[in-house]
Design an enzyme around this catalytic site. Structure first.
Site, PDB file in Angstrom:
ATOM      1  N   ASP A 149      35.602  51.221  35.950  1.00  0.00           N
ATOM      2  CA  ASP A 149      34.931  49.508  37.196  1.00  0.00           C
ATOM      3  C   ASP A 149      34.405  49.751  38.112  1.00  0.00           C
ATOM      4  O   ASP A 149      33.929  49.182  39.155  1.00  0.00           O
ATOM      5  CB  ASP A 149      37.067  48.750  36.540  1.00  0.00           C
ATOM      6  CG  ASP A 149      36.382  48.255  35.382  1.00  0.00           C
ATOM      7  OD1 ASP A 149      35.314  47.722  35.177  1.00  0.00           O
ATOM      8  OD2 ASP A 149      37.226  47.604  35.069  1.00  0.00           O
ATOM      9  N   ASP A 207      32.091  44.934  28.292  1.00  0.00           N
ATOM     10  CA  ASP A 207      31.979  45.077  29.848  1.00  0.00           C
ATOM     11  C   ASP A 207      31.248  45.825  30.226  1.00  0.00           C
ATOM     12  O   ASP A 207      30.259  46.288  31.786  1.00  0.00           O
ATOM     13  CB  ASP A 207      33.600  44.980  30.693  1.00  0.00           C
ATOM     14  CG  ASP A 207      34.009  43.648  29.531  1.00  0.00           C
ATOM     15  OD1 ASP A 207      34.020  44.057  28.223  1.00  0.00           O
ATOM     16  OD2 ASP A 207      34.762  43.047  30.360  1.00  0.00           O
TER      17      ASP A 207
HETATM   18  N1  GLY Z   1      36.022  43.148  32.397  1.00  0.00           N
HETATM   19  C1  GLY Z   1      36.752  42.931  32.455  1.00  0.00           C
HETATM   20  C2  GLY Z   1      36.368  41.435  32.296  1.00  0.00           C
HETATM   21  O1  GLY Z   1      35.405  40.465  31.874  1.00  0.00           O
HETATM   22  O2  GLY Z   1      37.128  39.762  31.731  1.00  0.00           O
END
Ligand code: GLY
Length: 429
Positions: A149, A207
């Site tokens: 992330d 994601d």
């Molecule tokens: N990337 C984590 C979410 O979308 O909650």
């Protein structure tokens, strides 16, 4: 190299003129909703920046709780199947309070990014000063190897700093972060590893498509094509393994060391075969970015197919999706304003790439934005723990952030507003 970059008060005259033009032109009756939304956003962000000043923390959400029977009804499961995974319910006196997070949190880049967009959209200099201050807090993240992330964290903060106040420190942070992110790429599997926790051999979540923008940016800034090559490999592998024939996506795909698929599951959706709303939003956004950066029509086709699926499957009458497309619909089914904001932002960009069908994506996104800007979703100034939007869902199966504000809902809402205004006021369309 300076550790911190400085605010360049006189460097953005053209930008400010542009922003002022947008802001004043919004004053006409047709788009009173835009000026009201931007006014609210500027107020909320400034208030929160002041509240957290000096703490080293970012705003993430407001404290919410849950009723376990309600969760069971949404998941259509017996409590025993998920009760061990729930976060603990907070004490009643904490409900509604601002819940901050540290810089290691995956959402830490969204607040600085929102400050940058709000500055760009309103021309308010105080927002730029806060944007610089909160962006600088993330400087150590460029070396943080523990999460995929960091693409979100640095892309949304330093990435916007590069657009609006570029200097060498900002550029170096982006390229260093891309180096760190690339260390999580496995050439044999063809993907960047998402998580270092859980029961999976090599988990990759949909994601993760959102972290590719940072790699594309780093290739542009450094002239090194290697980051972009990793992004393209990741997108191609994900396209092959994450999508069902109807273009909905699984949340988690785990790989064995030889690159074959170990498991296809969900973590935050209703069940392994459901279409978790935000996952669908991440997908359409990610493949739209990939087309922008590569010009490869394969990516455009994928984005269009996902967008068309979203338009067909999103059953919410006001277009703000229920938390999972397959959740049982009742009056109480939680919405996910964050998924709506991500979809709106992606659809507006996508609309510029498909001349024949562009209008339908643009109109859909505009309708989402108008709804998010209504009293039903836009906070009253001074409320909602300082966030802009109400009614998002973080992770219902974990009892976490249900019907809550989320910093990334606010970020993608402002990004979508910026994209909307660029087109409706400018010459892109
Ligand atoms: N990337 C984590 C979410 O979308 O909650």
């Amino acid at each position: 190299m300076n550790r911190h970059f400085e605010t360049k008060l006189n460097s953005c005259a053209a930008l400010l003129l542009f922003s002022a033009a947008i802001f004043s032109s919004c004053a006409n009756d047709d788009e009173a909703w835009v000026s009201r939304a931007l006014d609210t956003a500027a107020y909320q962000l400034d208030m929160t920046a002041g509240e957290l000043d000096g703490t080293g923390m970012m705003p993430r959400t407001a404290v919410t709780g849950y009723d376990v029977d309600f969760l069971a009804s949404q998941l259509e499961k017996d409590k025993s199947a998920f009760v061990d995974s729930l976060v603990s319910n907070p004490p009643a006196e904490n409900l509604g309070r601002l819940k901050p997070c540290g810089i290691i949190d995956w959402t830490s880049g969204f607040f600085p990014g929102s400050l940058w967009y709000a500055y760009e959209l309103t021309g308010k200099e105080n927002l730029k000063e806060e944007a610089v201050k909160y962006t600088n807090l993330l400087y150590p993240i460029r070396k943080f190897e523990g999460s995929h992330d960091i693409g979100f964290m640095i892309g949304c903060s330093y990435g916007n700093a590069w657009r609006l106040s570029p200097d060498d420190t900002v550029k170096n942070v982006i390229v260093e972060t891309a180096n760190t992110l690339s260390s999580r790429f496995d050439d044999g599997i063809g993907c960047i590893r998402s998580w270092d926790f859980g029961p999976w051999n090599y988990p990759v979540i949909i994601d993760n498509m959102m972290n590719l923008d940072l790699l594309f940016m780093a290739s542009r800034l450094s002239g090194d094509p290697g980051y972009k090559q990793i992004a393209v490999r990741h997108a191609l592998t994900t396209m092959q393994n994450h999508f069902r024939p109807d273009f909905t996506s699984w949340h988690v795909v785990s790989y064995l060391d030889d690159g074959s698929v170990e498991k296809r599951q969900t973590h935050q959706g209703k069940n392994d075969d459901s279409a978790w709303s935000r996952g669908q939003a991440w997908g359409v956004y990610g493949y739209t970015s990939c087309f922008r950066e590569t010009g490869d029509s394969l990516f455009l086709k994928q984005a269009v197919n996902i967008a068309d699926m979203i338009m067909e499957r999103n059953a919410a009458p006001d277009l703000i999706p229920y938390w999972d497309f397959d959740a049982p619909v009742t009056d109480d089914t939680p919405r996910d304003a964050s998924a709506a904001a991500v979809m709106a932002s992606a659809f507006i960009e996508l609309s510029t790439f498909v001349p024949e069908d562009g209008e339908k994506y643009f109109v859909y996104a505009k309708n989402i934005l108008k709804t998010l800007s209504s009293d039903a979703y836009l906070a009253e100034k001074g409320t909602n723990a300082g966030f802009i939007l109400k009614h998002s869902t973080g992770s219902l199966p974990h009892g976490s952030e249900i019907d809550a504000p989320l910093n990334y809902a606010d970020y993608y809402y402002l990004e979508a507003m910026k994209r909307y205004l660029d087109i409706s006021r400018g010459s892109d369309r």
